[in-house]
Write a protein that holds these residues in place. Structure first.
Motif, PDB file in Angstrom:
ATOM      1  N   VAL A  17       0.891  -1.160   0.000  1.00 50.68           N
ATOM      2  CA  VAL A  17       0.000   0.000   0.000  1.00 50.68           C
ATOM      3  C   VAL A  17       0.928   1.208   0.000  1.00 50.68           C
ATOM      4  O   VAL A  17       1.776   1.355   0.891  1.00 50.68           O
ATOM      5  N   VAL A  18       0.821   2.022  -1.056  1.00 54.30           N
ATOM      6  CA  VAL A  18       1.719   3.177  -1.193  1.00 54.30           C
ATOM      7  C   VAL A  18       0.878   4.446  -1.292  1.00 54.30           C
ATOM      8  O   VAL A  18      -0.110   4.493  -2.033  1.00 54.30           O
ATOM      9  N   GLU A  19       1.298   5.458  -0.539  1.00 57.14           N
ATOM     10  CA  GLU A  19       0.561   6.721  -0.542  1.00 57.14           C
ATOM     11  C   GLU A  19       1.273   7.749  -1.405  1.00 57.14           C
ATOM     12  O   GLU A  19       2.479   7.994  -1.231  1.00 57.14           O
ATOM     13  N   ASN A  20       0.541   8.327  -2.332  1.00 55.76           N
ATOM     14  CA  ASN A  20       1.057   9.388  -3.218  1.00 55.76           C
ATOM     15  C   ASN A  20       2.390   9.052  -3.883  1.00 55.76           C
ATOM     16  O   ASN A  20       3.238   9.929  -4.078  1.00 55.76           O
ATOM     17  N   GLY A  21       2.583   7.795  -4.188  1.00 54.73           N
ATOM     18  CA  GLY A  21       3.761   7.364  -4.945  1.00 54.73           C
ATOM     19  C   GLY A  21       5.064   7.394  -4.181  1.00 54.73           C
ATOM     20  O   GLY A  21       6.121   7.066  -4.736  1.00 54.73           O
ATOM     21  N   LYS A  22       5.032   7.789  -2.901  1.00 53.49           N
ATOM     22  CA  LYS A  22       6.285   7.992  -2.178  1.00 53.49           C
ATOM     23  C   LYS A  22       6.367   7.221  -0.868  1.00 53.49           C
ATOM     24  O   LYS A  22       7.411   6.700  -0.509  1.00 53.49           O
ATOM     25  N   LYS A  23       5.227   7.213  -0.150  1.00 52.40           N
ATOM     26  CA  LYS A  23       5.279   6.670   1.201  1.00 52.40           C
ATOM     27  C   LYS A  23       4.747   5.239   1.242  1.00 52.40           C
ATOM     28  O   LYS A  23       3.593   4.998   0.888  1.00 52.40           O
ATOM     29  N   VAL A  24       5.594   4.330   1.686  1.00 50.60           N
ATOM     30  CA  VAL A  24       5.182   2.929   1.763  1.00 50.60           C
ATOM     31  C   VAL A  24       4.477   2.700   3.107  1.00 50.60           C
ATOM     32  O   VAL A  24       5.102   2.729   4.163  1.00 50.60           O
ATOM     33  N   LEU A  25       3.169   2.477   3.050  1.00 54.71           N
ATOM     34  CA  LEU A  25       2.412   2.260   4.286  1.00 54.71           C
ATOM     35  C   LEU A  25       2.449   0.791   4.693  1.00 54.71           C
ATOM     36  O   LEU A  25       2.331   0.451   5.852  1.00 54.71           O
ATOM     37  N   GLY A  26       2.594  -0.078   3.693  1.00 55.57           N
ATOM     38  CA  GLY A  26       2.662  -1.515   3.973  1.00 55.57           C
ATOM     39  C   GLY A  26       3.324  -2.217   2.807  1.00 55.57           C
ATOM     40  O   GLY A  26       3.092  -1.854   1.656  1.00 55.57           O
ATOM     41  N   TYR A 117      11.007   3.573 -10.615  1.00 56.56           N
ATOM     42  CA  TYR A 117      10.342   4.351  -9.560  1.00 56.56           C
ATOM     43  C   TYR A 117      10.685   3.867  -8.150  1.00 56.56           C
ATOM     44  O   TYR A 117      10.232   4.463  -7.177  1.00 56.56           O
ATOM     45  N   SER A 118      11.510   2.829  -8.042  1.00 53.96           N
ATOM     46  CA  SER A 118      11.919   2.411  -6.691  1.00 53.96           C
ATOM     47  C   SER A 118      12.720   3.526  -6.016  1.00 53.96           C
ATOM     48  O   SER A 118      12.802   3.602  -4.796  1.00 53.96           O
ATOM     49  N   ASN A 119      13.282   4.429  -6.820  1.00 49.18           N
ATOM     50  CA  ASN A 119      14.027   5.553  -6.241  1.00 49.18           C
ATOM     51  C   ASN A 119      13.142   6.749  -5.903  1.00 49.18           C
ATOM     52  O   ASN A 119      13.611   7.751  -5.366  1.00 49.18           O
ATOM     53  N   TYR A 317      13.831  -2.656  -1.685  1.00 51.41           N
ATOM     54  CA  TYR A 317      13.316  -1.928  -2.858  1.00 51.41           C
ATOM     55  C   TYR A 317      14.182  -2.187  -4.100  1.00 51.41           C
ATOM     56  O   TYR A 317      13.840  -1.755  -5.196  1.00 51.41           O
ATOM     57  N   CYS A 318      15.340  -2.863  -3.921  1.00 54.80           N
ATOM     58  CA  CYS A 318      16.217  -3.160  -5.067  1.00 54.80           C
ATOM     59  C   CYS A 318      15.644  -4.323  -5.870  1.00 54.80           C
ATOM     60  O   CYS A 318      15.493  -4.233  -7.082  1.00 54.80           O
ATOM     61  N   THR A 319      15.373  -5.427  -5.189  1.00 55.01           N
ATOM     62  CA  THR A 319      14.844  -6.602  -5.894  1.00 55.01           C
ATOM     63  C   THR A 319      13.318  -6.445  -6.039  1.00 55.01           C
ATOM     64  O   THR A 319      12.733  -5.467  -5.553  1.00 55.01           O
ATOM     65  N   ASP A 320      12.691  -7.398  -6.724  1.00 57.00           N
ATOM     66  CA  ASP A 320      11.275  -7.241  -7.061  1.00 57.00           C
ATOM     67  C   ASP A 320      10.396  -7.046  -5.826  1.00 57.00           C
ATOM     68  O   ASP A 320      10.466  -7.824  -4.868  1.00 57.00           O
ATOM     69  N   ASN A 321       9.569  -6.029  -5.876  1.00 56.80           N
ATOM     70  CA  ASN A 321       8.670  -5.706  -4.766  1.00 56.80           C
ATOM     71  C   ASN A 321       7.487  -4.911  -5.288  1.00 56.80           C
ATOM     72  O   ASN A 321       7.589  -4.272  -6.344  1.00 56.80           O
ATOM     73  N   ALA A 322       6.378  -4.932  -4.547  1.00 57.22           N
ATOM     74  CA  ALA A 322       5.169  -4.257  -5.046  1.00 57.22           C
ATOM     75  C   ALA A 322       5.158  -2.764  -4.750  1.00 57.22           C
ATOM     76  O   ALA A 322       4.415  -2.009  -5.385  1.00 57.22           O
ATOM     77  N   ALA A 323       6.015  -2.298  -3.815  1.00 56.40           N
ATOM     78  CA  ALA A 323       5.986  -0.867  -3.473  1.00 56.40           C
ATOM     79  C   ALA A 323       6.361  -0.020  -4.687  1.00 56.40           C
ATOM     80  O   ALA A 323       5.731   1.009  -4.972  1.00 56.40           O
ATOM     81  N   SER A 327       4.267   2.992  -6.690  1.00 58.04           N
ATOM     82  CA  SER A 327       4.778   4.338  -6.977  1.00 58.04           C
ATOM     83  C   SER A 327       4.512   4.712  -8.436  1.00 58.04           C
ATOM     84  O   SER A 327       3.969   5.782  -8.724  1.00 58.04           O
ATOM     85  N   VAL A 328       4.890   3.833  -9.361  1.00 52.79           N
ATOM     86  CA  VAL A 328       4.642   4.120 -10.789  1.00 52.79           C
ATOM     87  C   VAL A 328       3.153   4.371 -11.011  1.00 52.79           C
ATOM     88  O   VAL A 328       2.767   5.310 -11.721  1.00 52.79           O
ATOM     89  N   ALA A 329       2.313   3.505 -10.419  1.00 48.80           N
ATOM     90  CA  ALA A 329       0.872   3.585 -10.652  1.00 48.80           C
ATOM     91  C   ALA A 329       0.347   4.972 -10.263  1.00 48.80           C
ATOM     92  O   ALA A 329      -0.466   5.564 -10.970  1.00 48.80           O
ATOM     93  N   TYR A 330       0.846   5.511  -9.149  1.00 47.15           N
ATOM     94  CA  TYR A 330       0.398   6.844  -8.716  1.00 47.15           C
ATOM     95  C   TYR A 330       0.758   7.902  -9.758  1.00 47.15           C
ATOM     96  O   TYR A 330      -0.074   8.718 -10.150  1.00 47.15           O
ATOM     97  N   PHE A 331       2.022   7.856 -10.240  1.00 47.05           N
ATOM     98  CA  PHE A 331       2.448   8.885 -11.199  1.00 47.05           C
ATOM     99  C   PHE A 331       1.754   8.692 -12.555  1.00 47.05           C
ATOM    100  O   PHE A 331       1.493   9.667 -13.258  1.00 47.05           O
ATOM    101  N   GLN A 332       1.421   7.445 -12.902  1.00 51.75           N
ATOM    102  CA  GLN A 332       0.643   7.219 -14.135  1.00 51.75           C
ATOM    103  C   GLN A 332      -0.744   7.846 -13.980  1.00 51.75           C
ATOM    104  O   GLN A 332      -1.231   8.541 -14.870  1.00 51.75           O
ATOM    105  N   PHE A 333      -1.346   7.593 -12.832  1.00 53.31           N
ATOM    106  CA  PHE A 333      -2.700   8.099 -12.575  1.00 53.31           C
ATOM    107  C   PHE A 333      -2.713   9.624 -12.609  1.00 53.31           C
ATOM    108  O   PHE A 333      -3.541  10.249 -13.256  1.00 53.31           O
ATOM    109  N   LYS A 334      -1.719  10.201 -11.920  1.00 50.90           N
ATOM    110  CA  LYS A 334      -1.647  11.666 -11.823  1.00 50.90           C
ATOM    111  C   LYS A 334      -1.417  12.307 -13.189  1.00 50.90           C
ATOM    112  O   LYS A 334      -1.902  13.395 -13.474  1.00 50.90           O
ATOM    113  N   ASN A 335      -0.647  11.629 -14.040  1.00 53.57           N
ATOM    114  CA  ASN A 335      -0.340  12.174 -15.367  1.00 53.57           C
ATOM    115  C   ASN A 335      -1.267  11.622 -16.452  1.00 53.57           C
ATOM    116  O   ASN A 335      -1.025  11.824 -17.630  1.00 53.57           O
ATOM    117  N   ASN A 336      -2.314  10.937 -15.984  1.00 54.19           N
ATOM    118  CA  ASN A 336      -3.315  10.365 -16.897  1.00 54.19           C
ATOM    119  C   ASN A 336      -2.683   9.470 -17.969  1.00 54.19           C
ATOM    120  O   ASN A 336      -3.018   9.555 -19.147  1.00 54.19           O
TER     121      ASN A 336
END
Ligand code: KG4
Ligand code: ZN
Length: 355
Positions: A17-26, A117-119, A317-323, A327-336
């Protein structure tokens, strides 16, 4: 905006669960890595069978950590490619089903964008343009990112990806999977002067001032074959790897790691200079390699560059992870930006997304 994201492209089943593409809540990651140690690599069917068993537990764990229920989620995302087709399907179908029942948007995400976007999973603002070196088991790209989703591929591997080369060389030396961490452990005890291996520049010239677009490509299969030749010279074609002298293994690991990271670091720093990048990012499984990180830092310093160097804030965050997918999903959504795919595609190419 809180996004529930899933990643199941290879051997990790992960939810976040990621908030605003930056903060990993879970963030929860279940890996089937141990199953692949026996085979020395991922067997797609074995990896795929694990995802349906683990996908719901990781979702529950990510939501628990975030202290929220499914109804508080604003959108659902999953990796839709590239990856192992039967593995991708579990994440995709689960995410799409949840989105359908919650009546929330579903956001398909390209795996390589995930690593890029892991960075972004940090408080600091990222300043464009960025040069990103993604080095993983399956991909190895040097990309100029001018703005969100406005990018140019500067170079990529022509054969093995860096992580793939680590894994294959580890197997040649009798080390276990995944090869990256094994080789770097062995390399610490190795000596760079004992064995001779090539440094694959892919240049027409050794004059480093003459970098051109073509020269930002990579090729590591020759380096891998050179290790194989050394091993065969020691124990023969059908020899037992257990007979390899451990100091030989350490020296091979050290020189292989040094030569491979030398090329990665030199080209990444040169690209950041050439394209006047404000930041240089390292991403993907091989970004966990501290020797590579140090090499890049050293080259930036030597060249008096002011580029800001970043690698993922946490090793997970280096190897495969959902966070990173969240992050990408948020920036895709924001940029339509909803890429022209709604289904999984195991061969999805990054070029498809280029403007
Ligand atoms: O990003 P990732 O988890 O999966 C792909 O998308 O491929 O990367 C896995 C790769 C493996 O090849 C593994 O050997 C490599 O990352 N790796 C490392 C290190 N940790 C993982 N390579 C070098 N040094 C490491 N410390
Ligand atoms: Zn990956």
């Amino acid at each position: 905006m809180k996004i529930l994201s899933l990643e199941t492209s290879c051997d990790e089943t992960s939810a976040a669960v990621v908030e605003n593409g930056k903060k990993v809540l879970g963030l929860s990651i279940a890996s089937s890595l141990d199953l692949h140690k026996e085979t020395g690599g991922v067997v797609p069917e074995v990896a795929a069978r694990e995802h349906p068993l683990k996908v719901w537990p990781v979702i529950e764990s990510a939501l628990d950590q975030a202290k929220i229920g499914l109804k508080e989620i604003d959108a659902v995302a999953s990796t839709t490619g590239p990856g192992l087709m039967p593995a991708l399907l579990t994440g995709y179908l689960t995410a799409k089903t949840i989105a359908f029942f919650l009546d929330k948007p579903f956001i398909p995400v390209h795996h390589t964008f995930g690593h890029i976007y892991s960075n972004f999973l940090r408080e600091a603002e990222i300043i464009f343009p960025i040069v990103v070196l993604t080095v993983s088991g399956g991909h190895n790209d040097l990309i100029l990112i001018k703005d969100h989703f406005d990018f140019e591929i500067l170079g990529r591997t022509q054969d093995d990806a860096a992580g793939e080369a680590f894994d294959k060389v580890a197997r040649l030396l009798g080390l276990s999977y995944p090869g990256g961490p094994e080789i770097s452990k062995k390399a610490e005890k190795g000596n760079l002067k004992e064995v001779n291996l090539p440094t694959p520049w892919m240049n027409e010239t050794t004059d480093k001032l003459k970098w051109d677009r073509r020269n930002f490509n990579f090729s590591f299969s020759g380096l891998k074959s050179a290790v194989r030749r050394l091993v065969v010279a020691k124990i023969g074609e059908k020899g037992d790897l257990k007979d390899l002298d451990q100091s030989f293994v350490d020296n091979c690991a050290a020189t292989f790691q040094n030569n491979l990271t030398e090329v990665l670091a030199e080209k990444a720093v040169a690209a950041s200079k050439k394209y006047k990048a404000k930041e240089l990012h390292l991403a993907g499984g091989v970004s966990a390699n501290t020797y590579l990180r140090q090499k890049i830092m050293q080259k930036i310093k030597e060249q008096g560059s002011e580029v800001v160097f970043r690698f993922p804030e946490k090793f997970i965050y280096c190897t495969d992870n959902a966070a990173m997918i969240g992050s990408v999903a948020y920036f895709q959504f924001k940029n339509n930006i909803f890429p022209n795919i709604s289904d999984v595609d195991s061969s999805l190419d990054l070029d498809l997304f280029q403007k």
